[in-house]
Design a protein around this motif. Sequence first.
Motif, PDB file in Angstrom:
ATOM      1  N   MET A   1       0.874  -1.136   0.018  1.00 13.19           N
ATOM      2  CA  MET A   1      -0.012  -0.030   0.009  1.00 13.19           C
ATOM      3  C   MET A   1       0.935   1.307  -0.019  1.00 13.19           C
ATOM      4  SD  MET A   1      -2.960   1.368   0.029  1.00 13.19           S
ATOM      5  CE  MET A   1      -4.273   0.443   0.529  1.00 13.19           C
ATOM      6  N   LEU A   2       1.929   1.273   0.949  1.00  5.20           N
ATOM      7  CA  LEU A   2       2.764   2.504   0.884  1.00  5.20           C
ATOM      8  C   LEU A   2       3.663   2.931  -0.069  1.00  5.20           C
ATOM      9  CD1 LEU A   2       3.052   4.876   3.025  1.00  5.20           C
ATOM     10  CD2 LEU A   2       5.022   3.439   4.010  1.00  5.20           C
ATOM     11  N   ALA A   3       3.874   1.734  -0.807  1.00  2.00           N
ATOM     12  CA  ALA A   3       4.791   1.775  -1.965  1.00  2.00           C
ATOM     13  C   ALA A   3       3.775   2.423  -3.300  1.00  2.00           C
ATOM     14  CB  ALA A   3       5.386   0.558  -2.462  1.00  2.00           C
ATOM     15  N   GLY A   4       2.807   1.599  -3.352  1.00  2.00           N
ATOM     16  CA  GLY A   4       1.942   2.234  -4.381  1.00  2.00           C
ATOM     17  C   GLY A   4       1.520   3.752  -4.264  1.00  2.00           C
ATOM     18  N   GLN A   5       1.507   4.196  -3.104  1.00  2.00           N
ATOM     19  CA  GLN A   5       0.943   5.422  -2.875  1.00  2.00           C
ATOM     20  C   GLN A   5       1.926   6.423  -2.971  1.00  2.00           C
ATOM     21  OE1 GLN A   5      -0.324   5.170   1.453  1.00  2.00           O
ATOM     22  NE2 GLN A   5      -2.544   5.039   0.779  1.00  2.00           N
ATOM     23  N   SER A   6       3.323   6.023  -2.946  1.00  2.00           N
ATOM     24  CA  SER A   6       4.320   6.736  -3.337  1.00  2.00           C
ATOM     25  C   SER A   6       4.359   6.961  -4.877  1.00  2.00           C
ATOM     26  CB  SER A   6       5.755   5.909  -2.612  1.00  2.00           C
ATOM     27  OG  SER A   6       5.601   6.156  -1.186  1.00  2.00           O
ATOM     28  N   HIS A   7       4.233   5.798  -5.608  1.00  2.00           N
ATOM     29  CA  HIS A   7       4.204   5.851  -6.772  1.00  2.00           C
ATOM     30  C   HIS A   7       3.206   6.823  -7.414  1.00  2.00           C
ATOM     31  CE1 HIS A   7       7.154   3.137  -8.369  1.00  2.00           C
ATOM     32  NE2 HIS A   7       6.728   2.328  -7.605  1.00  2.00           N
ATOM     33  N   SER A   8       1.997   6.666  -6.777  1.00  4.63           N
ATOM     34  CA  SER A   8       0.710   7.716  -6.952  1.00  4.63           C
ATOM     35  C   SER A   8       1.074   9.215  -6.769  1.00  4.63           C
ATOM     36  CB  SER A   8      -0.383   7.262  -6.311  1.00  4.63           C
ATOM     37  OG  SER A   8      -0.970   6.113  -6.631  1.00  4.63           O
ATOM     38  N   HIS A   9       1.806   9.451  -5.874  1.00  4.33           N
ATOM     39  CA  HIS A   9       2.466  10.864  -5.678  1.00  4.33           C
ATOM     40  C   HIS A   9       3.503  11.437  -6.482  1.00  4.33           C
ATOM     41  CE1 HIS A   9       0.415  12.038  -1.739  1.00  4.33           C
ATOM     42  NE2 HIS A   9       0.426  10.814  -1.461  1.00  4.33           N
ATOM     43  N   LEU A  10       4.187  10.221  -7.228  1.00  4.02           N
ATOM     44  CA  LEU A  10       5.017  10.674  -8.227  1.00  4.02           C
ATOM     45  C   LEU A  10       4.346  10.832  -9.769  1.00  4.02           C
ATOM     46  CD1 LEU A  10       7.899   8.463  -6.856  1.00  4.02           C
ATOM     47  CD2 LEU A  10       7.991  11.133  -6.876  1.00  4.02           C
ATOM     48  N   ASN A  11       3.031  10.464  -9.576  1.00  6.96           N
ATOM     49  CA  ASN A  11       2.161  10.527 -10.835  1.00  6.96           C
ATOM     50  C   ASN A  11       2.574   9.348 -11.654  1.00  6.96           C
ATOM     51  OD1 ASN A  11       0.690  12.915 -10.462  1.00  6.96           O
ATOM     52  ND2 ASN A  11       2.643  14.176 -10.968  1.00  6.96           N
TER      53      ASN A  11
END
Length: 421
Positions: free
Chosen positions: A241-251
């Motif tokens: 979850m946290l890794a996916g959210q990090s990618h989301s913030h990096l678009n």
Amino acid sequence: MNTLQELEQLLLDGDLESLNDRIEKLQASTEFDQLYDAANLFIDYGFLSQADAIFSQLLDFLPDEAQLKIDRAAVLLELGEEDDALLLLTEIKPEDEEYAQALLAQADYYQTIGLAETALSKVREASTLAPHEPVIQLAEAELLLDSGRYSEAVRIYQKLHEKTDEIAGVRLSSRLAEAYSAGAAYEEAIPYYEELLDQETNPNELFGIGLAYYQTERYTDALNKLEQLLEMDPDYFSAYMLAGQSHSHLNEDAQALELFQKGIERDTYDKELQLAAGKSALKLQLPQESERYLKEALVLDPEYIDALVTLASLYDQQENDDALIELLTYSEADQLEIPLLHAFLAYAYERIENYKEAYEMYRKAYDGMQEDAGFMDQYAKFLLEEGKQTEALKVIRKLVEIAPEAEEWKVYLEGQSEEEV
């Protein structure tokens, strides 16, 4: 092979019958030092009842031995015999050399039964007897940390950390990282996580520093640590979850969706991963995939509001009115008084020309949606179409108040004023 070595071998072999015979022979002796060492050996191997029996026997012979009372009380606490443990501890008097240790044991008791402030008072009483004893200072910091008093705990941990990094098996850098993170001081936590990881790579600390980097918007750094963690432990579910959210913030929505999917493969029952995958798929314009994940999230939790709202929004955008009405009318959602869901239903009923139901849903949504200019605009138009001009004027006045840029409605109101004149 001496007695203790023999006992340990029997423990390792799992030969309980021979072990019980050996215990009986040992208890028949009066070699107190050997009995005491045997009791501690049993504690190390989790044989608490056997340890308690030996401590009890020793106290029969040495009823005034304070250390034995403390040791037995600790075992009784582990066995869930809290009242008996406290009774033993209260027998130790202030003049006894072990009194401060007994106070710490009492603090453990009170913490066990949820009386954190009483536990803290016992530790602080012990601190007055031995103000420079690191173990007592550590005990106070641990209680403060458990009680959510993070800044107070940090002050003590910091003071102790200046002299050493480990007391009684507790890594002070680990506690400082934990306390700072728990108090949302993530920037301050990072150096302590880095200190820990310089010495040993640990999954929990990798996740901790990943979270700290994420919270301080260092998403690339977070991903580096989280990817390292997932290589070490692919079943560390929260890292997906946290890794996916990090990618989301990096678009990086495609990479985000891939991480969420990998997490779901490991744990199909994680509704939050299903929701996150649904939202990522939506951003990637994959509506069918998004719908599948969102529906799965709702299967796991039919009242999962975030998933419900997201799926309803998807159906509204698609003008898939039959699916939207079915979702919000014939499920647990029907019992949820959520204005936005009422608004979605109003739009759907209006589109299928069921104006009676649309009006009811608009009215239900109105109180909670008065600050939403889009809803207010739609509602005003609906009311005017339905010939409910008085109600429409009320909505339009509120709309102009919250959205001064709505020029067409300002002109409409001015026109109504001229008619009144």
